[in-house]
Design a protein around this motif. Structure first.
Motif, mmCIF file in Angstrom:
data_model
loop_
_atom_site.group_PDB
_atom_site.id
_atom_site.type_symbol
_atom_site.label_atom_id
_atom_site.label_comp_id
_atom_site.label_asym_id
_atom_site.label_seq_id
_atom_site.Cartn_x
_atom_site.Cartn_y
_atom_site.Cartn_z
ATOM 1 N N TRP A 92 0.998 -1.186 0.184
ATOM 2 C CA TRP A 92 0.187 -0.284 -0.250
ATOM 3 C C TRP A 92 0.839 1.140 0.043
ATOM 4 O O TRP A 92 0.550 2.277 -0.720
ATOM 5 C CB TRP A 92 -0.911 0.002 1.274
ATOM 6 N N SER A 94 -3.002 2.989 -9.243
ATOM 7 C CA SER A 94 -4.185 3.579 -9.638
ATOM 8 C C SER A 94 -4.911 3.970 -8.394
ATOM 9 O O SER A 94 -4.831 3.056 -7.256
ATOM 10 C CB SER A 94 -4.950 2.723 -10.535
ATOM 11 N N LYS A 122 -7.912 3.037 -7.799
ATOM 12 C CA LYS A 122 -8.918 1.780 -7.490
ATOM 13 C C LYS A 122 -7.841 0.707 -6.655
ATOM 14 O O LYS A 122 -8.334 0.159 -5.885
ATOM 15 C CB LYS A 122 -9.027 1.041 -8.873
ATOM 16 N N THR A 123 -6.435 0.483 -7.405
ATOM 17 C CA THR A 123 -5.676 -0.356 -6.678
ATOM 18 C C THR A 123 -5.160 0.247 -5.414
ATOM 19 O O THR A 123 -5.087 -0.616 -4.117
ATOM 20 C CB THR A 123 -4.385 -0.456 -7.514
ATOM 21 N N THR A 124 -4.859 1.325 -5.026
ATOM 22 C CA THR A 124 -4.684 1.894 -3.780
ATOM 23 C C THR A 124 -5.747 1.627 -2.624
ATOM 24 O O THR A 124 -5.511 1.285 -1.477
ATOM 25 C CB THR A 124 -4.415 3.475 -3.907
ATOM 26 N N LEU A 159 -5.929 -2.172 -1.762
ATOM 27 C CA LEU A 159 -4.923 -2.415 -0.834
ATOM 28 C C LEU A 159 -5.248 -1.802 0.637
ATOM 29 O O LEU A 159 -4.828 -2.474 1.542
ATOM 30 C CB LEU A 159 -3.519 -1.990 -1.445
#
Length: 661
Positions: A261, A267, A269-271, A274
Motif C-alpha cells: 500500500w 491507480s 482503484k488499486t490503492t 490495498l
C-alpha cells in the motif's frame, strides 16, 4: 487408701461411630482407686481378643492383639483419677461389637460392657490409574460414593482442582451449582447416575491447563471422604496449530499489505483495494485466531471480548483511512457514523457478557434487585440498539424526516446518559449498590456537561480561542474517563477477571471520547492519517499476534498460561492507540503548525514570503502613529499567528469540506 467397694460405670447406651474416626469407650469409677495392685483389662468379648492392658503402673501395648496396635490407648494421666476409658482411633467396619472393661484391685473386681452398635461408613472411590487424554478430547474422572446414606441426604459433593484450588463443579442439596468460568460449559455430572451414588465428572474439550490432580470431596452429615483422580495429557490438538498459523498469517499479511500500500500507487482503484485489504485481512485472521483460542484454551469473557473487538475494529481504521474521501457514499456522514457504530455494537457485546455473569450469581440477590438490574440492562441495550438503527439508516439512506429526527434525538440523549447508566448497572449488579447512589447524584452534572453547547458558549459568548475549549474539553475527557475506569475497578474488584474488564473499559471509554469529541466539535479532523492508519492496522496487530503466539507457546511448553487473560494485552494496546487518536484530534492545529514550520525550514524562500505577508497582516491600520502601540500589536500578532493561522485553515476546511490530512 482403703477401698470398701467400687462400681465400674460405662456408657448409657450403645455407640454409633463414624468410619475412620476416633471413639472413646467409657469406663470409670466415681472415686479414685489405689494404683498398687491396680489392673485394667479391655477385651473384645465377641472375638475373645485382648484390646489393651494396664498393669504395674503402666500400659502394656505389648499385650495387645495385633489389630489394635497403635489404635487403642489409655488416658494414662487420668487413671489416677479413676478414668479407665479407652480411645480407639481410625475406627474400622470390623470394630463393631462388644467390649468389656474389667478393673482389678487387691480386694475386689468389677466390670462394664460397651457396645459399638454401628460403624457408619462413607466410602468414596475414584480411579486407580492415571487418566490420559489429548487436547480437545472428552474424559471422565470417576467418583463413586458408597454409603448407607441415600443420595438425597448427601449434603455436598464437590470437584476441585488442586493446582490453584479451583472449584470446578458442586452438587449441593440436590442442586448442581455453576462451575468456575474456566470450566463453564465444559464440565457436568451424569445426572441419571447420581441416585446410584455415581458423581463422576465429565470434562469436555480438554485443554493443556487441565492437567493435574482433581479431588472429589463428599460431605454427608458428620462424615466426609475424598477420592482423587489424576489427568495426564498426551500431545496437542490440530486447533493449536491452526491458532499458530492464523497468528503468523495476521503478522505477515499486515506487513506485506502495508508495504504494498505504501510502495505502489498504480491507480486509485488499486490503492483503495490495498488499503481496505490492510484494514480487513489481518483483523479477520486475528478474529479466527481468538475464536479457535477460545475453543481450546480461552474462557468466555476473554474470547467474546477479543473476537467482537477484532470483527469491529476495522470500523475505526476505516474512519482513520487516508483515502476515505474516495469511499462510496457521503464521506462526512460515514466518517461520523462508523466510530459511533463500533462503540454501540461493542458496548452491547460487553454488557451482555457482564449481564450473563451477573445472572449466574443472581440467586443470592433479592427479587427487587434482580428486577432493577434487569431493567437497567434492558434500557442500556435499547439505547444501543436505537443508536445502531439510526447509524445504519444514516449510512444507507441519509435523508431528513420525522423518523430520522426522532431517532437522532433519542440517539444523542441515549449516548450521553449511557455511561452513568453503565456505572449504576455495574455497582448494583456486582455487589456495590451503595456506591451507585453517588453515580445517581452526579448524573445530572454529567448530563449537563455532555449536553452543553461548548462551541456556542466558548466561541460566541465568551469569545475564547479554540485552544481554550480544546484544553477544557481534554481535561473534561481525562477526568470523566478516569472516573469511569476507576469505577469499573471498584465494581468488579471481586471478579477473578477484574483486570481484563478494566482494560476493556479503558478502551471502551477511548471510543466514547472520540465519538463525543466528534459530536461536540464537528469541525475537528484527524491529522497525519497515514501514520495513524499504519499504527492501527499494522503495529497493533503485530503486537497482539505476538502476544497470542507467545501465550500459546508458553502454554504448550509449561502447561500453564503466562498472562492468564489476553484482554490485558489486546485492550491495553488498543487503549493506547485510541488515546493517541484522541490526542491527535484535540491538538490538530498545533501539530499541523509544527509540521508547517518544519516544512518551511526545508524551503526558506516560501518561509520568508510567508513572514513578509504575515507582517503586513499583523500590523493593524488603526495605530500607525503610535510606535509603542505598533510594536505591542506586532508582538501580540506574532504570538497569536500560529493560532490564527490554524483557525483560518480550519474555517477553510469547513467551507471546502476537505480533509486536513
Amino acid at each position: 487408701m482403703i477401698c470398701d467397694g467400687f462400681l465400674v460405670k460405662g456408657p448409657s447406651g450403645p455407640l454409633v461411630v463414624p468410619l475412620g474416626s476416633s471413639v472413646v469407650l467409657p469406663c470409670y469409677v466415681d472415686e479414685a482407686l489405689p494404683l498398687k495392685g491396680l489392673k485394667v483389662i479391655w477385651i473384645r468379648t465377641d472375638l475373645n481378643t485382648l484390646v489393651h492392658v494396664y498393669q504395674d503402673y503402666e500400659s502394656r501395648p505389648d499385650a495387645q492383639y495385633q489389630d489394635y496396635h497403635h489404635r487403642a490407648h489409655f488416658f494414662t494421666d487420668q487413671i489416677i483419677h479413676g478414668n479407665f476409658s479407652l480411645r480407639l482411633e481410625n475406627v474400622r467396619a470390623g470394630d463393631k461389637g462388644f467390649y468389656r472393661c474389667k478393673v482389678y484391685t487387691e480386694q475386689e473386681t468389677d466390670e462394664t460392657l460397651v457396645q459399638i452398635k454401628e460403624v457408619e461408613h462413607l466410602s468414596v472411590s475414584g480411579s486407580d490409574h492415571l487418566v490420559s487424554a489429548s487436547v480437545g478430547e472428552d474424559v471422565t474422572l470417576n467418583c463413586s460414593v458408597d454409603s448407607h446414606i441415600p443420595p438425597e441426604h448427601i449434603q455436598e459433593v464437590s470437584w476441585r482442582k488442586m493446582d490453584g484450588n479451583i472449584m470446578i463443579l458442586v452438587f449441593e442439596k440436590n442442586k448442581i451449582l455453576p462451575a468456575d468460568e474456566r470450566y463453564r460449559d465444559r464440565v457436568e455430572f451424569f445426572t441419571d447416575e447420581i441416585p446410584k451414588g455415581n458423581f463422576s465428572l465429565r470434562l469436555k474439550s480438554v485443554r493443556t491447563e487441565d492437567k493435574g490432580v482433581y479431588i472429589c470431596h463428599t460431605n454427608a452429615g458428620n462424615f466426609s471422604a475424598n477420592a482423587t483422580a489424576r489427568l495426564e495429557q498426551l500431545g496437542y490438538s490440530f486447533l493449536h496449530i491452526i491458532v499458530f498459523i492464523l497468528c503468523i498469517a495476521a503478522f505477515v499479511s499486515a506487513l506485506l499489505l502495508s508495504f504494498l500500500w505504501c510502495k505502489f500507487h498504480i491507480s486509485q482503484k488499486t490503492t483503495l483495494f490495498l488499503q481496505i485489504s490492510v484494514v480487513f485481512v489481518p483483523n479477520l485472521f486475528m478474529f479466527f485466531a481468538f475464536w479457535f483460542w477460545g475453543v481450546i484454551e480461552g474462557f468466555l469473557s476473554e474470547t467474546v471480548a477479543c473476537c467482537a473487538h477484532y470483527i469491529l475494529r476495522p470500523l475505526l481504521l476505516l474512519w482513520a483511512s487516508p483515502h476515505s474521501e474516495h469511499f462510496p457514499g457521503n464521506r462526512k456522514t460515514a466518517m461520523h457514523c462508523i466510530v459511533h457504530l463500533q462503540y454501540s455494537l461493542f458496548t452491547n457485546v460487553v454488557y451482555s457478557v457482564l449481564f450473563k455473569s451477573f445472572w449466574e450469581k443472581s440467586l443470592s440477590y433479592e427479587q427487587s434487585d434482580r428486577v432493577l438490574i434487569t431493567i437497567l440492562f434492558a434500557i442500556m441495550i435499547l439505547i444501543c440498539i436505537t443508536n445502531i438503527v439510526f447509524l445504519l439508516a444514516e449510512l444507507i439512506r441519509n435523508k431528513d424526516g420525522r423518523m430520522r429526527a426522532v431517532l437522532d434525538l433519542v440517539s444523542d440523549i441515549g449516548h450521553d446518559v449511557l455511561p452513568p447508566l453503565q456505572l449504576i448497572f455495574l455497582f448494583y449488579a456486582f455487589g456495590a449498590a451503595r456506591r451507585a447512589l453517588f453515580v445517581i447524584g452526579v448524573f445530572p452534572l454529567f448530563l449537563t456537561l455532555t449536553r452543553y453547547d461548548w462551541k456556542d458558549a466558548c466561541v460566541e459568548k465568551l469569545q475564547c480561542l479554540r485552544s481554550v475549549r480544546r484544553v477544557a474539553w481534554l481535561i473534561f475527557m481525562i477526568v470523566v474517563n478516569a472516573i469511569m475506569v476507576y469505577s469499573y475497578l471498584i465494581a468488579l474488584k471481586k471478579e477473578k477477571d477484574c483486570n481484563g474488564w478494566v482494560c476493556v473499559a479503558a478502551f471502551l471509554q477511548g471510543l466514547w471520547g472520540i465519538v463525543v469529541l466528534k459530536h461536540s466539535f464537528g469541525d475537528l479532523d484527524l491529522p497525519f492519517r497515514h501514520i495513524v492508519h499504519l499504527i492501527g492496522s499494522v503495529v497493533v496487530v503485530l503486537v497482539n499476534s505476538i502476544a497470542l503466539m507467545t501465550e500459546l507457546f508458553l502454554k504448550m511448553v509449561n502447561g500453564e498460561r503466562a498472562m492468564k487473560d489476553l484482554r490485558k494485552a489486546v485492550f491495553s494496546s488498543e487503549c493506547i492507540f485510541a488515546s493517541f487518536v484522541l490526542l491527535l484530534i484535540i491538538f490538530e492545529p498545533y501539530l499541523l503548525h509544527v509540521f508547517n514550520i518544519f516544512s518551511q525550514t526545508q524551503n526558506p524562500v516560501s518561509r520568508s514570503q510567508q513572514n513578509h505577508s504575515f507582517q503586513n497582516e499583523a500590523v493593524p491600520d488603526e495605530t500607525p502613529h503610535n510606535p509603542s502601540n505598533q510594536n505591542q500589536n506586532a508582538a501580540q500578532s506574532f504570538e497569536l499567528r500560529p493560532m490564527l493561522q490554524t483557525e483560518e485553515q480550519e474555517a477553510g476546511r469547513d467551507r471546502d469540506g476537505g480533509d486536513a490530512a
